[in-house]
Design a protein around this motif. Structure first.
Motif, PDB file in Angstrom:
ATOM      1  N   GLU A  60       0.839  -1.202   0.000  1.00  0.00           N
ATOM      2  CA  GLU A  60       0.000   0.000   0.000  1.00  0.00           C
ATOM      3  C   GLU A  60       0.871   1.247   0.000  1.00  0.00           C
ATOM      4  OE1 GLU A  60      -3.472   0.425   0.026  1.00  0.00           O
ATOM      5  OE2 GLU A  60      -3.458  -1.698  -0.480  1.00  0.00           O
ATOM      6  N   PRO A  61       0.381   2.319  -0.603  1.00  0.00           N
ATOM      7  CA  PRO A  61       1.152   3.561  -0.563  1.00  0.00           C
ATOM      8  C   PRO A  61       1.273   4.066   0.882  1.00  0.00           C
ATOM      9  CG  PRO A  61      -0.998   3.882  -1.619  1.00  0.00           C
ATOM     10  CD  PRO A  61      -0.865   2.434  -1.296  1.00  0.00           C
ATOM     11  N   THR A  62       2.226   4.949   1.113  1.00  0.00           N
ATOM     12  CA  THR A  62       2.428   5.477   2.458  1.00  0.00           C
ATOM     13  C   THR A  62       1.223   6.285   2.908  1.00  0.00           C
ATOM     14  OG1 THR A  62       3.543   7.395   1.540  1.00  0.00           O
ATOM     15  CG2 THR A  62       4.944   5.549   2.218  1.00  0.00           C
ATOM     16  N   LEU A  63       1.121   6.477   4.212  1.00  0.00           N
ATOM     17  CA  LEU A  63       0.007   7.214   4.792  1.00  0.00           C
ATOM     18  C   LEU A  63       0.080   8.697   4.441  1.00  0.00           C
ATOM     19  CD1 LEU A  63       0.069   5.746   8.413  1.00  0.00           C
ATOM     20  CD2 LEU A  63      -1.507   5.145   6.579  1.00  0.00           C
ATOM     21  N   THR A  64      -1.084   9.298   4.313  1.00  0.00           N
ATOM     22  CA  THR A  64      -1.125  10.754   4.172  1.00  0.00           C
ATOM     23  C   THR A  64      -0.857  11.358   5.545  1.00  0.00           C
ATOM     24  OG1 THR A  64      -3.473  10.945   4.684  1.00  0.00           O
ATOM     25  CG2 THR A  64      -2.881  10.554   2.351  1.00  0.00           C
ATOM     26  N   SER A  65      -0.533  12.624   5.582  1.00  0.00           N
ATOM     27  CA  SER A  65      -0.271  13.274   6.872  1.00  0.00           C
ATOM     28  C   SER A  65      -1.531  13.276   7.739  1.00  0.00           C
ATOM     29  CB  SER A  65       0.265  14.685   6.678  1.00  0.00           C
ATOM     30  OG  SER A  65      -0.632  15.447   5.901  1.00  0.00           O
ATOM     31  N   GLU A  66      -2.717  13.366   7.129  1.00  0.00           N
ATOM     32  CA  GLU A  66      -3.972  13.327   7.889  1.00  0.00           C
ATOM     33  C   GLU A  66      -4.197  11.942   8.503  1.00  0.00           C
ATOM     34  OE1 GLU A  66      -3.991  14.358   4.565  1.00  0.00           O
ATOM     35  OE2 GLU A  66      -3.907  16.500   5.048  1.00  0.00           O
ATOM     36  N   GLU A  67      -3.916  10.895   7.725  1.00  0.00           N
ATOM     37  CA  GLU A  67      -4.065   9.532   8.248  1.00  0.00           C
ATOM     38  C   GLU A  67      -3.091   9.286   9.391  1.00  0.00           C
ATOM     39  OE1 GLU A  67      -5.501   7.081   4.270  1.00  0.00           O
ATOM     40  OE2 GLU A  67      -3.378   7.609   4.496  1.00  0.00           O
ATOM     41  N   GLU A  68      -1.856   9.743   9.219  1.00  0.00           N
ATOM     42  CA  GLU A  68      -0.861   9.576  10.276  1.00  0.00           C
ATOM     43  C   GLU A  68      -1.282  10.333  11.530  1.00  0.00           C
ATOM     44  OE1 GLU A  68       3.832  10.391  11.173  1.00  0.00           O
ATOM     45  OE2 GLU A  68       3.206  10.132   9.101  1.00  0.00           O
ATOM     46  N   ALA A  69      -1.792  11.539  11.374  1.00  0.00           N
ATOM     47  CA  ALA A  69      -2.250  12.342  12.519  1.00  0.00           C
ATOM     48  C   ALA A  69      -3.412  11.650  13.237  1.00  0.00           C
ATOM     49  CB  ALA A  69      -2.660  13.739  12.063  1.00  0.00           C
ATOM     50  N   ALA A  70      -4.320  11.048  12.482  1.00  0.00           N
ATOM     51  CA  ALA A  70      -5.456  10.337  13.089  1.00  0.00           C
ATOM     52  C   ALA A  70      -4.976   9.127  13.891  1.00  0.00           C
ATOM     53  CB  ALA A  70      -6.447   9.906  12.007  1.00  0.00           C
ATOM     54  N   ILE A  71      -4.003   8.403  13.351  1.00  0.00           N
ATOM     55  CA  ILE A  71      -3.456   7.242  14.064  1.00  0.00           C
ATOM     56  C   ILE A  71      -2.757   7.683  15.336  1.00  0.00           C
ATOM     57  CG2 ILE A  71      -1.703   5.417  13.946  1.00  0.00           C
ATOM     58  CD1 ILE A  71      -2.473   5.158  10.933  1.00  0.00           C
ATOM     59  N   ARG A  72      -1.941   8.739  15.256  1.00  0.00           N
ATOM     60  CA  ARG A  72      -1.249   9.249  16.440  1.00  0.00           C
ATOM     61  C   ARG A  72      -2.238   9.739  17.498  1.00  0.00           C
ATOM     62  NH1 ARG A  72       4.126   9.628  16.118  1.00  0.00           N
ATOM     63  NH2 ARG A  72       5.082   9.518  14.065  1.00  0.00           N
ATOM     64  N   SER A  73      -3.283  10.419  17.061  1.00  0.00           N
ATOM     65  CA  SER A  73      -4.300  10.916  17.994  1.00  0.00           C
ATOM     66  C   SER A  73      -4.982   9.757  18.716  1.00  0.00           C
ATOM     67  CB  SER A  73      -5.330  11.754  17.233  1.00  0.00           C
ATOM     68  OG  SER A  73      -6.372  12.140  18.087  1.00  0.00           O
ATOM     69  N   HIS A  74      -5.319   8.725  17.955  1.00  0.00           N
ATOM     70  CA  HIS A  74      -5.947   7.547  18.566  1.00  0.00           C
ATOM     71  C   HIS A  74      -4.989   6.887  19.571  1.00  0.00           C
ATOM     72  CE1 HIS A  74      -8.353   3.971  19.113  1.00  0.00           C
ATOM     73  NE2 HIS A  74      -7.287   3.241  18.816  1.00  0.00           N
ATOM     74  N   ALA A  75      -3.731   6.724  19.189  1.00  0.00           N
ATOM     75  CA  ALA A  75      -2.743   6.097  20.080  1.00  0.00           C
ATOM     76  C   ALA A  75      -2.562   6.926  21.347  1.00  0.00           C
ATOM     77  CB  ALA A  75      -1.411   5.928  19.357  1.00  0.00           C
ATOM     78  N   ASP A  76      -2.523   8.246  21.211  1.00  0.00           N
ATOM     79  CA  ASP A  76      -2.360   9.122  22.383  1.00  0.00           C
ATOM     80  C   ASP A  76      -3.552   9.064  23.327  1.00  0.00           C
ATOM     81  OD1 ASP A  76       0.147   9.948  21.565  1.00  0.00           O
ATOM     82  OD2 ASP A  76      -0.587  11.803  20.620  1.00  0.00           O
ATOM     83  N   SER A  77      -4.721   8.679  22.809  1.00  0.00           N
ATOM     84  CA  SER A  77      -5.925   8.655  23.641  1.00  0.00           C
ATOM     85  C   SER A  77      -6.075   7.368  24.457  1.00  0.00           C
ATOM     86  CB  SER A  77      -7.168   8.862  22.773  1.00  0.00           C
ATOM     87  OG  SER A  77      -7.421   7.709  21.985  1.00  0.00           O
ATOM     88  N   VAL A  78      -5.245   6.381  24.198  1.00  0.00           N
ATOM     89  CA  VAL A  78      -5.337   5.112  24.928  1.00  0.00           C
ATOM     90  C   VAL A  78      -4.819   5.321  26.355  1.00  0.00           C
ATOM     91  CG1 VAL A  78      -4.534   2.714  25.050  1.00  0.00           C
ATOM     92  CG2 VAL A  78      -5.103   3.736  22.844  1.00  0.00           C
ATOM     93  N   ALA A  79      -5.625   4.938  27.337  1.00  0.00           N
ATOM     94  CA  ALA A  79      -5.248   5.102  28.745  1.00  0.00           C
ATOM     95  C   ALA A  79      -4.068   4.198  29.083  1.00  0.00           C
ATOM     96  CB  ALA A  79      -6.426   4.767  29.650  1.00  0.00           C
ATOM     97  N   THR A  80      -3.159   4.687  29.930  1.00  0.00           N
ATOM     98  CA  THR A  80      -1.982   3.892  30.285  1.00  0.00           C
ATOM     99  C   THR A  80      -2.351   2.619  31.029  1.00  0.00           C
ATOM    100  OG1 THR A  80      -1.656   5.180  32.295  1.00  0.00           O
ATOM    101  CG2 THR A  80      -0.432   5.875  30.333  1.00  0.00           C
TER     102      THR A  80
END
Length: 179
Positions: A60-80
């Motif tokens: 698959e082609p690389t992620l767009t900056s918006e897709e990468e930002a969405a993934i990072r946002s989701h990862a940051d929202s996971v409780a420790t």
């Protein structure tokens, strides 16, 4: 997979691929209702329903900056304190027992590994034991996050040949892994 409500499974073993792929199609109590995607490291010669070959994902082609930002946002929202993994071991009763690890524990382990296990740019890692073992999964994550290629062993029987064919420069294993 039922214990954690997994929505994604990454598998290599053909027998498990077939069994879990079959469970996607059934409506009985064995159905994995949350499982949506199975990624196959080695899809074999015969396509299985619900299984996506890893090659297709990597192509698959690389992620767009918006897709990468969405993934990072989701990862940051996971409780420790959210469950990161459950590692199962055999028990006397025959029923596997699971040790639960939270994200904070996994993160602490990854931070400690990163402090003492550093690499040169041209390293090639080799993993003897499967990713189902906590040590190997954590160190494989470290290889990935460090940008180091990692060759997992296909089979314990072929480790000597695999090592000769790949000529890795780094390998971390527990003593049992060399037996």
């Amino acid at each position: 997979l039922q214990d954690v409500g997994a929505c994604l499974a990454v598998l290599q073993d053909q027998e498990r691929l077939q069994k879990i792929s079959a469970s996607l199609a059934t409506d009985d109590g064995d159905r994995l209702s949350d499982l949506k995607t199975i990624l196959a490291i080695d899809n074999g010669t015969e396509p299985l329903p619900g299984v996506i070959p890893m090659e297709a994902v990597l192509a698959e082609p690389t992620l767009t900056s918006e897709e990468e930002a969405a993934i990072r946002s989701h990862a940051d929202s996971v409780a420790t304190q959210a469950v990161a993994s459950i590692h199962y071991v055999a028990s006397e009763t025959g029923q596997p027992r699971g040790a639960v690890f939270e994200h904070a524990q996994s993160l602490a382990a990854m931070q400690h590994i990163a402090e003492w296990f550093t690499f040169d740019d041209d390293e090639l890692a080799f993993t003897i034991r499967p990713w189902s073992e906590a040590t190997n999964l954590l160190v494989s994550h470290h290889y990935f996050l460090s940008g180091i290629a990692n060759v997992p062993s296909e089979n314990p029987e072929t480790v000597p040949e695999d090592l000769q064919q790949t000529s890795p420069t780094v390998m971390l294993s527990v003593p049992y892994g060399s037996e």
